[in-house]
Design a protein around this motif. Sequence first.
Motif, PDB file in Angstrom:
ATOM      1  N   LEU A 107     -32.348 -19.546  55.961  1.00  0.00           N
ATOM      2  CA  LEU A 107     -31.097 -18.522  55.983  1.00  0.00           C
ATOM      3  C   LEU A 107     -30.632 -18.459  57.516  1.00  0.00           C
ATOM      4  O   LEU A 107     -31.540 -18.276  58.164  1.00  0.00           O
ATOM      5  N   GLN A 108     -29.315 -18.405  57.877  1.00  0.00           N
ATOM      6  CA  GLN A 108     -29.060 -18.077  58.956  1.00  0.00           C
ATOM      7  C   GLN A 108     -28.278 -16.518  58.877  1.00  0.00           C
ATOM      8  O   GLN A 108     -28.564 -15.479  58.812  1.00  0.00           O
ATOM      9  N   CYS A 109     -26.863 -16.686  58.291  1.00  0.00           N
ATOM     10  CA  CYS A 109     -26.094 -15.623  58.103  1.00  0.00           C
ATOM     11  C   CYS A 109     -26.792 -14.998  56.954  1.00  0.00           C
ATOM     12  O   CYS A 109     -26.435 -13.530  56.681  1.00  0.00           O
ATOM     13  N   GLY A 110     -27.240 -15.525  55.986  1.00  0.00           N
ATOM     14  CA  GLY A 110     -27.668 -14.604  54.943  1.00  0.00           C
ATOM     15  C   GLY A 110     -26.684 -14.441  53.795  1.00  0.00           C
ATOM     16  O   GLY A 110     -27.173 -14.080  52.685  1.00  0.00           O
ATOM     17  N   PHE A 111     -25.487 -15.022  53.933  1.00  0.00           N
ATOM     18  CA  PHE A 111     -24.573 -14.529  52.727  1.00  0.00           C
ATOM     19  C   PHE A 111     -24.587 -15.346  51.566  1.00  0.00           C
ATOM     20  O   PHE A 111     -24.685 -14.795  50.634  1.00  0.00           O
TER      21      PHE A 111
ATOM     22  N   THR B 135     -27.429 -16.465  50.710  1.00  0.00           N
ATOM     23  CA  THR B 135     -29.102 -16.434  50.229  1.00  0.00           C
ATOM     24  C   THR B 135     -29.078 -15.768  49.079  1.00  0.00           C
ATOM     25  O   THR B 135     -30.044 -16.195  48.226  1.00  0.00           O
TER      26      THR B 135
ATOM     27  N   HIS C 237     -37.156 -20.850  57.503  1.00  0.00           N
ATOM     28  CA  HIS C 237     -35.912 -20.432  58.295  1.00  0.00           C
ATOM     29  C   HIS C 237     -34.660 -20.962  57.444  1.00  0.00           C
ATOM     30  O   HIS C 237     -33.945 -22.019  57.939  1.00  0.00           O
TER      31      HIS C 237
ATOM     32  N   CYS D 217     -24.142 -22.378  56.732  1.00  0.00           N
ATOM     33  CA  CYS D 217     -24.794 -22.350  58.037  1.00  0.00           C
ATOM     34  C   CYS D 217     -26.184 -23.296  58.115  1.00  0.00           C
ATOM     35  O   CYS D 217     -26.209 -23.828  59.227  1.00  0.00           O
ATOM     36  N   THR D 218     -26.777 -23.583  57.302  1.00  0.00           N
ATOM     37  CA  THR D 218     -28.024 -24.126  57.504  1.00  0.00           C
ATOM     38  C   THR D 218     -28.000 -25.807  57.196  1.00  0.00           C
ATOM     39  O   THR D 218     -29.006 -26.301  57.424  1.00  0.00           O
ATOM     40  N   GLY D 219     -27.051 -26.240  56.871  1.00  0.00           N
ATOM     41  CA  GLY D 219     -27.074 -27.592  56.531  1.00  0.00           C
ATOM     42  C   GLY D 219     -28.095 -28.025  55.540  1.00  0.00           C
ATOM     43  O   GLY D 219     -28.331 -29.389  55.248  1.00  0.00           O
ATOM     44  N   TYR D 220     -28.466 -27.097  54.728  1.00  0.00           N
ATOM     45  CA  TYR D 220     -29.636 -27.285  53.534  1.00  0.00           C
ATOM     46  C   TYR D 220     -30.769 -27.779  53.952  1.00  0.00           C
ATOM     47  O   TYR D 220     -31.548 -27.770  52.980  1.00  0.00           O
TER      48      TYR D 220
ATOM     49  N   ASN E 225     -33.286 -26.641  55.526  1.00  0.00           N
ATOM     50  CA  ASN E 225     -34.612 -25.559  55.620  1.00  0.00           C
ATOM     51  C   ASN E 225     -34.432 -24.964  54.112  1.00  0.00           C
ATOM     52  O   ASN E 225     -35.589 -24.624  53.856  1.00  0.00           O
TER      53      ASN E 225
ATOM     54  N   PHE F 203     -38.610 -18.811  52.276  1.00  0.00           N
ATOM     55  CA  PHE F 203     -37.322 -19.059  52.764  1.00  0.00           C
ATOM     56  C   PHE F 203     -37.530 -18.343  54.342  1.00  0.00           C
ATOM     57  O   PHE F 203     -36.801 -18.872  55.127  1.00  0.00           O
ATOM     58  N   ALA F 204     -38.220 -17.199  54.374  1.00  0.00           N
ATOM     59  CA  ALA F 204     -38.340 -16.493  55.774  1.00  0.00           C
ATOM     60  C   ALA F 204     -39.212 -17.786  56.501  1.00  0.00           C
ATOM     61  O   ALA F 204     -38.814 -18.077  57.744  1.00  0.00           O
ATOM     62  N   GLU F 205     -40.376 -18.455  56.029  1.00  0.00           N
ATOM     63  CA  GLU F 205     -41.364 -19.130  56.658  1.00  0.00           C
ATOM     64  C   GLU F 205     -40.593 -20.349  57.241  1.00  0.00           C
ATOM     65  O   GLU F 205     -40.710 -21.076  58.138  1.00  0.00           O
TER      66      GLU F 205
END
Lengths: 290, 193, 799
Positions: free
Chosen positions: B103-107, B109, B101, B142-145, B147, B97-99
């Motif tokens: 997550l954005q706001c992480g809520f 996650t 990207h 946030c991510t539009g899925y 990533n 998930f980190a590699e």
Amino acid sequence: MKPPPFDYHAPRTVGEALEVLADAGPEGKVLAGGQSLIPLMNMRLAAPARLVDINRIGALDTVTADARGVRVGALARHATVERSAAVAERQPLLRQALRHVAHPVIRNRGTVVGSIVHADPAAELPAVLALLGGTVRLARHGAPEREVPAAEFFLGPLESALQPGELAVSAFFPALPPGSGTAFCEIARRHGDFALAGVAALVTLDDDLRITTAKVACIGVGPVPVVVDVSAECARRPAASAASPAVAAAVRDRVEPEDDIHATAEYRRHLTGVLAERALRLAAERASHG
Amino acid sequence: MGTETLYDISLTVNGVVREARVPARRLLSDCLRHDLGLTGTHVGCEHGVCGCCTVLLDGEPVRSCLTFAVSVDGHEITTIEGLAAPDGTLSAVQRAFAESHALQCGFCTPGFLCTVTALLNENPAPSDEEILEGISGNLCRCTGYQNIIKAVRRAAELSAEQERDGTGEAAPAATGAAGAPRASGATGGATGE
Amino acid sequence: MTTSLFGERVQRLEDPRLLTGNGRYLDDLGRDALAAAFVRSPHAHARIREINVDRALDVPGIVAIYTWEDLPERIGEPLPLLIPHPALTHGRTARPLAKDVVRHVGEPVVMVVARDRYAAEDACDRIEVEYEPLPAVVGIENAVRGEHLVHPDVPGNVGAHLVQEVPSADGRSAAEMIEAAPHRLEFRLDIERSASMPLEGRGVYARWDPDDGSLRVYSSTQTSTSVRMAIAAKLGLPLPKVEVIAPDVGGGFGVKIMHPWPEEVLIPWAARTLGREIKWTEDRREHFISSAHERGQVQYVRVGFDDDGRILGLDVTFLHDHGAYTPYGIIVPIITSTQLLGPYKPGAYRVEFSSVYTNTVIVTPYRGAGRPQGVFCMERTMDRIAAYLGKDRTEVRAANFIQPDEFPYDHRLTFQDGRPLIYDSGNYPEALRMLKELIGWDEFAKERERAAAEGRRIGIGIGCYVEGTGVGPYEGGHVQVTSDGRVHVSTGLTSQGQGHQTAFAQIAATELGVPIERVSVVTGDTRRFGYAVGTFASRAAVMSGNAIALACRKVREKALRIAADALEADPGDLTITDGIVHVKGNPSASIPLSTVAVLANPLRYAFDEEAKRATQFATAASDDKPPVAEGEEPGLEGRDYYSPVRSTFAYGMHAAIVETDPETAEIKVLRYAVVHDCGRLINPMIVDGQIHGGVAQGIGGALYERMVYDEHGQLLNASFMDFLMPYATEVPRVETAHLETPSPLNPLGIKGAGEAGVIPVSAVIASAIEDAEGIPIMKMPISPSELFHLRRTASARVG
Ligand SMILES: Cc1cc2nc3c(=O)[nH]c(=O)nc-3n(C[C@H](O)[C@H](O)[C@H](O)COP(=O)(O)OP(=O)(O)OC[C@H]3O[C@@H](n4cnc5c(N)ncnc54)[C@H](O)[C@@H]3O)c2cc1C
Ligand code: FES
Ligand code: FES
């Protein structure tokens, strides 16, 4: 959005559960997977005074499949039934339908019997039970169990024949007759949503691969699943022509959809016709290869 | 209005036995967050749709907002706080998930991590379609899925690499210390049992 | 500047925390705080007759119940009208708790404080409010009909009315140009409401310190500095006694820029009144009916054009639904009216809008903030013209583009910041070329034929937009290097997932020549930085990014000055690499930044080894100079602000291929391509992420999401079951390509990217569906049910 308070009971046996339910009467409510009941409670649209949690009654966590059919205990989760190879072999429509029920995570917790008792007119499993002519077994303290046929079980939207004090202990889905095939087709706004319209189909062929029985059960287009027998329209036609405009029209004529915020009644009626054709075609195809 | 009965419950959360005194209506999500102080599990809708509150119950993902804490007394729960190895090494899913990207706001996650962890335990090499189906019950605003899907693929790769390198024990692929999955796949990267 | 991290796909610094459950969002704080809940109006419009709280008083755990009557004067007053505008002649705002009339379902009427949220909701359930229902005004057209009024003193329900007109170069009006044009078209367009809908709702947690007389407030906000000032003003507290912190925020997308929300005033007030910590965490139902929505407009277009499709005159009149109150002013329709022009230069332009009251939730900016509506209008117009002339849709657009050599381009309009609408830079023809290549525009006709042969219906669509980003007035940055060599950056604006901690650290690391691991960034905490505007209008990177860069440059200059002294070198010969100041070309003559920080702050007390090196006796300051040189301040730190003359204009073009099911009218997006130019990219990974998220929200707005009110003003789909935000299964893969035309307006050459993804999506999808179906699509969003009926109507017309 927090649930209102209630008295909580967590019986370990069916007998205990029935005693509590008898005592609670109309104030009592069974908690199975909670995937329909708890959202309603969180929104305070349901406020049962007494909740009987059946999650500790191991005896209800059963799924048996034999030549007669599949019996699903009240604690069997959607996911368990969906994954069971034995169930898929005896009555493939269950897995076909369960794939459309919510999302995998909801299916890990929600129960098949709970879904049937909840009797949502857009839910898949009531249609399966109705189409197959299955039954629900209801138990009550101090009385013999009663086996209610699907046709008598679903009374209206979110309304079933279950009486206060009763526990649904299992549901029975008759096995697939020889030479038969099934299919479940539905259209939802998003993947996993309750259907705008959906059709379960069962087609049985004779040795010449001609249709002897063809039936559909439609969801989201009436207060209860609408079962339509189109055997007459298909009478003795070859499997490959199970679907036809006449069949679609027959189904369309029988359903009673309503407008809601997601679709008009007219669109739902139209969809039901399209889906009936698709489901029948698929079921017939499976019947001829089965 | 009378006072409510309180129940003493005991949950094994991330491998540790935790006790709490709760009224019957306490949602598991609130019990974890407010009674046990494990605020990693998030609450986005409280009606089962968003998936933020997803935790593993005996290894299987469930909605903690649609579960009463009393109902799961005695069971094992894994939350986002329990996904990394005890020494803090991130699991393959977390790293992916980190590699990627993812997550954005992480809520959302925590819910995604738990769901994907279970998905890969059961099916270590999912097809794109299986990935989509697997995460289809979790909302992310946030991510539009894009990533997140990449991250699931990447996590499967990382787990497979770990498996090959035989480092699976040191850095668990998916599940952390607790949450031995009930329906564990044949070769899942997890240490589990 | 050797350690350049600017432009790199650096992994985010915030992730390790967020991936392990160690983020701290609003509801994660204040475990022992009391909980608040609200009784909210179940009516869209009603007079409050009586409130009876008796039955709630014996709920176990109840602490306090407040109605409007219980509020002191300043708290009970109407909330501020944040952005006044001369055209907003009838601005109205709500009180934190309704006084005698409620004007939308969800308006707060009673506040309850209790031991926990369960008890607070129990009490709310038992409070009886007697209402006298009044006629509800729902729907833009009902509002302008003015039969019933939302506010009795606002005739016709019109809150604002604005006209802007730009005559042609030779001074002719839009009307004249349209009349004189070889071709003319006239049509109506509709867009429905949606909402930001972050997965974390709003929330406020307040702690009053009675001994210190100070207040600390945490709010899930996009602007902590302004919330702070509002609270201080409302509570009559000295500003230095109020601190506001935006903790980790689970998404904002605009709704959290609105402030002060009723709860942002009431919770701190109650915390001070009761002397207890109080927290309110908005639940999802509350978010639907008591936060904000956006998008609803009806637009009437008149356009005149020549044989090439060049627009000679454009006249747009639109109605904008701003809900029951106007606390955020009329920013949204102003943006629609100006950004509608996109990358085009019509001969003459006239725009007129009325912004109207309805008995529905307030309307404040949602990502895109009026641009999606404007772009929908302009791009539908382009497609209409192309269809009318039988031309390729991209040709018509190209004929109207502002050309690369025309920048800066002055539209002669006033933008949302009150400044002239002047585009700074861009290359629209190149972007179009790239987009056509990316999606395969020219080959699509063949693809469509192939699909048709298989009985499939597919269509392609396009949409272009220009987005004013980085609006002023200013943002600031503070940068401090401590004696351990760590760099502490702070800026006042807030973060909701945009990766500011990473992007700003990249800027600081690059500017200062330090490893990024040594940089930490704090946003949205007024204890660290008190001056800021907020995060909206894709402004964070431009505004705070540049401010931080400028602050870093100050620090760097100072560091070089001090190091030059110590190394007996010329500052001009020095550079910083990996946190070490050294003579260029001679790495051995060096001094670590940590030591420079020590030298920058002469000390009296040696509390540790580092400090010992900085005491007055240790430093070699000469006897005739003060320890802190004239004009210097102690410490290696700097503060600076960035305040642009005007916005910088990012732009982009999107294209999509959709498939519509001939039988079921289901709509599926097969491909989605984005070409985007936001100037220099700080972190392309993060920018791509912003675009992906925006596109997904755009798909939601085009095909799934809408706020459905019935005629009584009840929101019929106030849940995630019925407000259909797309899941992974509904979002297509997004293909992106970037152009990097630097902005000449700011030191870093960057433009904003936060909102880009969402802006043209409805226009693009409408264009593609129209192409697939051959039916004009004049209304968005569109559902399969609606497409089904459009088909019916179209075939009835033909047949
Ligand atoms: C996000 C989401 C999406 C969903 N989508 C779908 C979908 O697409 N299709 C679908 O069919 N369902 C859907 N569901 C509902 C889900 O399938 C539920 O699991 C199911 O409807 C109810 O099963 P349950 O075990 O959770 O029942 P519960 O929620 O525990 O109970 C439901 C009702 O049945 C009663 N009840 C349950 N078991 C018994 C029993 N043994 N005896 C007597 N009464 C009983 C309860 O008292 C209650 O009234 C969705 C749920 C969610 C949260
Ligand atoms: S909070 Fe549980 S699913 Fe949304
Ligand atoms: S990262 Fe913000 S909701 Fe998914």
